[in-house]
Design a protein around this motif. Structure first.
Motif, PDB file in Angstrom:
ATOM      1  N   SER A  38       0.817  -1.215   0.000  1.00  0.00           N
ATOM      2  CA  SER A  38       0.000   0.000   0.000  1.00  0.00           C
ATOM      3  C   SER A  38       0.852   1.267   0.000  1.00  0.00           C
ATOM      4  O   SER A  38       0.433   2.293  -0.512  1.00  0.00           O
ATOM      5  N   PHE A  39       2.091   1.221   0.516  1.00  0.00           N
ATOM      6  CA  PHE A  39       2.924   2.427   0.594  1.00  0.00           C
ATOM      7  C   PHE A  39       3.798   2.636  -0.633  1.00  0.00           C
ATOM      8  O   PHE A  39       4.437   3.670  -0.763  1.00  0.00           O
ATOM      9  N   ASN A  40       3.877   1.667  -1.560  1.00  0.00           N
ATOM     10  CA  ASN A  40       4.783   1.818  -2.707  1.00  0.00           C
ATOM     11  C   ASN A  40       4.081   1.561  -4.046  1.00  0.00           C
ATOM     12  O   ASN A  40       4.607   0.883  -4.912  1.00  0.00           O
ATOM     13  N   THR A  41       2.923   2.143  -4.216  1.00  0.00           N
ATOM     14  CA  THR A  41       2.168   1.968  -5.460  1.00  0.00           C
ATOM     15  C   THR A  41       2.686   2.842  -6.600  1.00  0.00           C
ATOM     16  O   THR A  41       2.483   2.530  -7.759  1.00  0.00           O
ATOM     17  N   ASN A  42       3.377   3.934  -6.285  1.00  0.00           N
ATOM     18  CA  ASN A  42       3.918   4.827  -7.309  1.00  0.00           C
ATOM     19  C   ASN A  42       5.385   4.500  -7.591  1.00  0.00           C
ATOM     20  O   ASN A  42       5.765   4.194  -8.705  1.00  0.00           O
ATOM     21  N   SER A  43       6.206   4.583  -6.608  1.00  0.00           N
ATOM     22  CA  SER A  43       7.618   4.214  -6.693  1.00  0.00           C
ATOM     23  C   SER A  43       7.798   2.973  -5.832  1.00  0.00           C
ATOM     24  O   SER A  43       7.665   3.041  -4.606  1.00  0.00           O
ATOM     25  N   ILE A  44       8.095   1.841  -6.453  1.00  0.00           N
ATOM     26  CA  ILE A  44       8.103   0.561  -5.733  1.00  0.00           C
ATOM     27  C   ILE A  44       9.342   0.390  -4.864  1.00  0.00           C
ATOM     28  O   ILE A  44       9.244  -0.054  -3.730  1.00  0.00           O
ATOM     29  N   ALA A  45      10.518   0.716  -5.415  1.00  0.00           N
ATOM     30  CA  ALA A  45      11.746   0.431  -4.661  1.00  0.00           C
ATOM     31  C   ALA A  45      12.845   1.424  -4.972  1.00  0.00           C
ATOM     32  O   ALA A  45      13.802   1.116  -5.663  1.00  0.00           O
ATOM     33  N   ASN A  46      12.729   2.598  -4.452  1.00  0.00           N
ATOM     34  CA  ASN A  46      13.769   3.603  -4.617  1.00  0.00           C
ATOM     35  C   ASN A  46      14.881   3.339  -3.606  1.00  0.00           C
ATOM     36  O   ASN A  46      14.621   2.888  -2.493  1.00  0.00           O
ATOM     37  N   ALA A  47      16.111   3.621  -3.966  1.00  0.00           N
ATOM     38  CA  ALA A  47      17.264   3.533  -3.068  1.00  0.00           C
ATOM     39  C   ALA A  47      17.358   2.184  -2.366  1.00  0.00           C
ATOM     40  O   ALA A  47      17.590   2.091  -1.172  1.00  0.00           O
ATOM     41  N   ALA A  48      17.199   1.106  -3.128  1.00  0.00           N
ATOM     42  CA  ALA A  48      17.212  -0.236  -2.548  1.00  0.00           C
ATOM     43  C   ALA A  48      18.622  -0.646  -2.133  1.00  0.00           C
ATOM     44  O   ALA A  48      19.612  -0.244  -2.727  1.00  0.00           O
ATOM     45  N   SER A  49      18.675  -1.476  -1.106  1.00  0.00           N
ATOM     46  CA  SER A  49      19.925  -2.034  -0.625  1.00  0.00           C
ATOM     47  C   SER A  49      19.674  -3.500  -0.297  1.00  0.00           C
ATOM     48  O   SER A  49      18.659  -3.842   0.314  1.00  0.00           O
ATOM     49  N   ILE A  50      20.591  -4.371  -0.708  1.00  0.00           N
ATOM     50  CA  ILE A  50      20.404  -5.800  -0.469  1.00  0.00           C
ATOM     51  C   ILE A  50      21.614  -6.355   0.273  1.00  0.00           C
ATOM     52  O   ILE A  50      22.739  -5.905   0.061  1.00  0.00           O
ATOM     53  N   PHE A  51      21.362  -7.312   1.164  1.00  0.00           N
ATOM     54  CA  PHE A  51      22.454  -7.995   1.839  1.00  0.00           C
ATOM     55  C   PHE A  51      22.035  -9.428   2.127  1.00  0.00           C
ATOM     56  O   PHE A  51      20.847  -9.759   2.119  1.00  0.00           O
ATOM     57  N   PHE A  53      22.273 -12.697   4.759  1.00  0.00           N
ATOM     58  CA  PHE A  53      22.508 -13.036   6.158  1.00  0.00           C
ATOM     59  C   PHE A  53      21.945 -14.419   6.415  1.00  0.00           C
ATOM     60  O   PHE A  53      20.767 -14.674   6.137  1.00  0.00           O
ATOM     61  N   GLU A  54      22.781 -15.326   6.909  1.00  0.00           N
ATOM     62  CA  GLU A  54      22.389 -16.704   7.237  1.00  0.00           C
ATOM     63  C   GLU A  54      21.618 -17.372   6.102  1.00  0.00           C
ATOM     64  O   GLU A  54      20.587 -18.013   6.312  1.00  0.00           O
ATOM     65  N   GLY A  55      22.091 -17.211   4.871  1.00  0.00           N
ATOM     66  CA  GLY A  55      21.530 -17.899   3.721  1.00  0.00           C
ATOM     67  C   GLY A  55      20.343 -17.236   3.047  1.00  0.00           C
ATOM     68  O   GLY A  55      19.898 -17.685   1.997  1.00  0.00           O
ATOM     69  N   SER A  56      19.808 -16.178   3.616  1.00  0.00           N
ATOM     70  CA  SER A  56      18.672 -15.469   3.015  1.00  0.00           C
ATOM     71  C   SER A  56      19.100 -14.068   2.598  1.00  0.00           C
ATOM     72  O   SER A  56      20.041 -13.505   3.151  1.00  0.00           O
ATOM     73  N   TYR A  57      18.399 -13.531   1.610  1.00  0.00           N
ATOM     74  CA  TYR A  57      18.646 -12.167   1.136  1.00  0.00           C
ATOM     75  C   TYR A  57      17.627 -11.229   1.781  1.00  0.00           C
ATOM     76  O   TYR A  57      16.450 -11.576   1.904  1.00  0.00           O
ATOM     77  N   TYR A  58      18.078 -10.061   2.167  1.00  0.00           N
ATOM     78  CA  TYR A  58      17.212  -9.046   2.755  1.00  0.00           C
ATOM     79  C   TYR A  58      17.307  -7.792   1.896  1.00  0.00           C
ATOM     80  O   TYR A  58      18.397  -7.367   1.529  1.00  0.00           O
ATOM     81  N   LEU A  59      16.149  -7.222   1.608  1.00  0.00           N
ATOM     82  CA  LEU A  59      16.078  -6.036   0.761  1.00  0.00           C
ATOM     83  C   LEU A  59      15.429  -4.906   1.537  1.00  0.00           C
ATOM     84  O   LEU A  59      14.328  -5.058   2.075  1.00  0.00           O
ATOM     85  N   LEU A  60      16.133  -3.785   1.634  1.00  0.00           N
ATOM     86  CA  LEU A  60      15.590  -2.558   2.209  1.00  0.00           C
ATOM     87  C   LEU A  60      15.294  -1.630   1.045  1.00  0.00           C
ATOM     88  O   LEU A  60      16.133  -1.479   0.147  1.00  0.00           O
ATOM     89  N   TYR A  61      14.125  -1.011   1.037  1.00  0.00           N
ATOM     90  CA  TYR A  61      13.749  -0.156  -0.092  1.00  0.00           C
ATOM     91  C   TYR A  61      12.752   0.902   0.362  1.00  0.00           C
ATOM     92  O   TYR A  61      12.023   0.725   1.328  1.00  0.00           O
ATOM     93  N   ALA A  62      12.764   2.030  -0.353  1.00  0.00           N
ATOM     94  CA  ALA A  62      11.823   3.107  -0.074  1.00  0.00           C
ATOM     95  C   ALA A  62      10.749   3.107  -1.154  1.00  0.00           C
ATOM     96  O   ALA A  62      11.013   2.805  -2.309  1.00  0.00           O
ATOM     97  N   GLY A  63       9.549   3.446  -0.779  1.00  0.00           N
ATOM     98  CA  GLY A  63       8.456   3.508  -1.737  1.00  0.00           C
ATOM     99  C   GLY A  63       7.550   4.692  -1.454  1.00  0.00           C
ATOM    100  O   GLY A  63       7.562   5.266  -0.359  1.00  0.00           O
ATOM    101  N   THR A  64       6.777   5.082  -2.478  1.00  0.00           N
ATOM    102  CA  THR A  64       5.836   6.190  -2.336  1.00  0.00           C
ATOM    103  C   THR A  64       4.517   5.850  -3.018  1.00  0.00           C
ATOM    104  O   THR A  64       4.447   4.973  -3.871  1.00  0.00           O
ATOM    105  N   THR A  65       3.479   6.581  -2.639  1.00  0.00           N
ATOM    106  CA  THR A  65       2.178   6.452  -3.302  1.00  0.00           C
ATOM    107  C   THR A  65       1.928   7.626  -4.245  1.00  0.00           C
ATOM    108  O   THR A  65       0.972   7.616  -5.003  1.00  0.00           O
ATOM    109  N   GLU A  66       2.807   8.631  -4.184  1.00  0.00           N
ATOM    110  CA  GLU A  66       2.650   9.815  -5.039  1.00  0.00           C
ATOM    111  C   GLU A  66       3.997  10.469  -5.239  1.00  0.00           C
ATOM    112  O   GLU A  66       4.963  10.121  -4.567  1.00  0.00           O
TER     113      GLU A  66
END
Length: 92
Positions: A38-51, A53-66
């Protein structure tokens, strides 16, 4: 890296990382598609960062609705998702 739609893309360097000329040549490996929420309907994943940890990938990303407030950047919120295969994401 980030593609033109502001989605994260994993890239692989073409050449020897010890050579300065290699740092200008990268090849896309996989485009990541973070979950649309619901928070990233306009911009899905701005300024994403991936890492990883213990065999899984984690993605941090910013999103907007407008994209009209905050001088056209929108009201960004932070999202976090987890994946074991870089294709299927679980929202945390």
């Amino acid at each position: 890296g980030t593609n033109r739609r502001h989605l994260p893309v994993l890239l692989k360097m073409q050449g020897d990382p010890n050579s300065d000329s290699s740092w200008g040549s990268f090849k896309p490996v996989v485009a990541l598609t973070p979950p649309k929420q619901s928070f990233n309907t306009n911009s899905i994943a701005n300024a994403a960062s991936i890492f990883k940890f213990e065999g899984s990938y984690y993605l941090l990303y910013a999103g907007t609705t407008e994209s009209s407030s905050h001088i056209g950047r929108g009201n960004n919120k932070l999202g976090v998702a987890k994946s074991d295969d870089l294709l299927n994401w679980i929202v945390l």
